[in-house]
Write a protein that holds these residues in place. Structure first.
Motif, short mmCIF file in Angstrom:
data_model
loop_
_atom_site.label_atom_id
_atom_site.label_comp_id
_atom_site.label_asym_id
_atom_site.label_seq_id
_atom_site.Cartn_x
_atom_site.Cartn_y
_atom_site.Cartn_z
N LEU A 43 0.80 -1.22 0.00
CA LEU A 43 0.00 0.00 0.00
C LEU A 43 0.84 1.28 0.00
O LEU A 43 0.30 2.37 -0.11
N ARG A 44 2.16 1.14 0.13
CA ARG A 44 3.02 2.32 0.28
C ARG A 44 2.96 3.27 -0.91
O ARG A 44 2.87 4.48 -0.73
N ALA A 45 3.00 2.75 -2.11
CA ALA A 45 2.95 3.62 -3.29
C ALA A 45 1.64 4.38 -3.34
O ALA A 45 1.61 5.58 -3.62
N GLY A 46 0.55 3.70 -3.04
CA GLY A 46 -0.77 4.35 -3.03
C GLY A 46 -0.85 5.44 -1.97
O GLY A 46 -1.33 6.54 -2.23
N TYR A 47 -0.37 5.16 -0.76
CA TYR A 47 -0.39 6.16 0.31
C TYR A 47 0.46 7.36 -0.06
O TYR A 47 0.09 8.50 0.19
N LYS A 48 1.61 7.10 -0.67
CA LYS A 48 2.51 8.19 -1.07
C LYS A 48 1.84 9.09 -2.11
O LYS A 48 1.91 10.31 -2.03
N MET A 49 1.18 8.47 -3.11
CA MET A 49 0.50 9.26 -4.14
C MET A 49 -0.64 10.07 -3.54
O MET A 49 -0.82 11.24 -3.87
N LEU A 50 -1.41 9.46 -2.65
CA LEU A 50 -2.51 10.17 -2.02
C LEU A 50 -1.99 11.34 -1.18
O LEU A 50 -2.54 12.44 -1.21
N ASN A 52 0.86 13.00 -1.58
CA ASN A 52 1.36 14.04 -2.48
C ASN A 52 0.22 14.83 -3.13
O ASN A 52 0.39 16.00 -3.46
N ALA A 53 -0.93 14.18 -3.30
CA ALA A 53 -2.09 14.85 -3.89
C ALA A 53 -2.90 15.61 -2.84
O ALA A 53 -3.87 16.27 -3.17
N GLY A 54 -2.49 15.49 -1.58
CA GLY A 54 -3.20 16.19 -0.51
C GLY A 54 -4.47 15.49 -0.07
O GLY A 54 -5.36 16.10 0.51
N VAL A 55 -4.57 14.19 -0.35
CA VAL A 55 -5.75 13.42 0.01
C VAL A 55 -5.43 12.55 1.22
O VAL A 55 -4.39 11.89 1.26
N LEU A 56 -6.30 12.57 2.20
CA LEU A 56 -6.12 11.74 3.39
C LEU A 56 -6.79 10.39 3.19
O LEU A 56 -7.83 10.31 2.53
N PRO A 57 -6.24 9.33 3.79
CA PRO A 57 -6.96 8.06 3.78
C PRO A 57 -8.30 8.23 4.50
O PRO A 57 -8.46 9.11 5.35
N GLU A 58 -9.26 7.40 4.16
CA GLU A 58 -10.62 7.55 4.67
C GLU A 58 -10.66 7.59 6.20
O GLU A 58 -11.35 8.42 6.79
N GLU A 59 -9.89 6.71 6.85
CA GLU A 59 -9.93 6.69 8.32
C GLU A 59 -9.39 7.97 8.93
O GLU A 59 -9.88 8.45 9.95
N LEU A 98 -16.47 0.93 12.46
CA LEU A 98 -16.80 -0.10 11.47
C LEU A 98 -15.69 -0.23 10.42
O LEU A 98 -15.32 -1.34 10.03
N LEU A 99 -15.18 0.89 9.99
CA LEU A 99 -14.10 0.89 9.00
C LEU A 99 -12.85 0.21 9.56
O LEU A 99 -12.23 -0.62 8.89
N MET A 100 -12.50 0.54 10.80
CA MET A 100 -11.30 -0.04 11.40
C MET A 100 -11.50 -1.53 11.66
O MET A 100 -10.57 -2.31 11.49
N GLU A 101 -12.71 -1.91 12.06
CA GLU A 101 -13.00 -3.33 12.28
C GLU A 101 -12.90 -4.10 10.97
O GLU A 101 -12.33 -5.18 10.92
N LYS A 102 -13.41 -3.52 9.91
CA LYS A 102 -13.36 -4.15 8.59
C LYS A 102 -11.91 -4.32 8.13
O LYS A 102 -11.53 -5.35 7.60
N ARG A 103 -11.10 -3.30 8.37
CA ARG A 103 -9.69 -3.37 7.98
C ARG A 103 -8.94 -4.39 8.81
O ARG A 103 -8.05 -5.06 8.31
N ALA A 104 -9.27 -4.50 10.08
CA ALA A 104 -8.59 -5.46 10.96
C ALA A 104 -8.88 -6.88 10.51
O ALA A 104 -8.00 -7.73 10.51
#
Length: 125
Positions: A43-50, A52-59, A98-104
């Motif tokens: 997921l590192r490349a995706g997080y880095k692109m987000l 750099n684009a100023g977008v936060l992950p949903e959580e 719910l999001l964190m539970e789903k990710r876990a």
């Protein structure tokens, strides 16, 4: 060295000779490397692109909204408006949980370490 590396090296050399790489932002400054060890490798490349684009992950976006609603509720003195804000806050907290539970559940590594931690506390070393 493979053919792609050779082509890339030649393109870089040509750009340097043409002066296309002069006056770039950050030129002469050390690179700022981020510690991404807490992010799964795939997921590192995706997080880095987000990032750099100023977008936060949903959580993180939901967490930010929760903090804003808590501050708003602390400043509110009208009981009716406070109840509306409290309802919105509870919805955001529920969505976050719910999001964190789903990710876990979807993360085998997290499940593995979670089991290890529970075993450690239970004395099952």
């Amino acid at each position: 060295m493979d053919i792609i590396s050779l082509i890339a090296e030649n393109k870089i050399r040509e750009a340097i000779e043409k002066g296309e790489l002069k006056n770039l932002p950050g030129q002469g400054k050390p690179l700022e490397l981020e510690d991404l060890s807490h992010v799964p490798e795939d997921l590192r490349a995706g997080y880095k692109m987000l990032k750099n684009a100023g977008v936060l992950p949903e959580e993180m976006e939901i967490k930010k909204e929760i903090i804003s609603l808590q501050k708003l509720m602390d400043c509110c003195y009208e009981e009716e408006k406070k109840n509306i804000i409290k309802k919105q806050l509870n919805e955001k907290i529920l969505r976050f949980n719910l999001l964190m539970e789903k990710r876990a559940v979807s993360s085998p590594a997290l499940s593995f370490y979670k089991d290890k931690i529970f075993d450690k506390f239970a004395g099952k070393d």
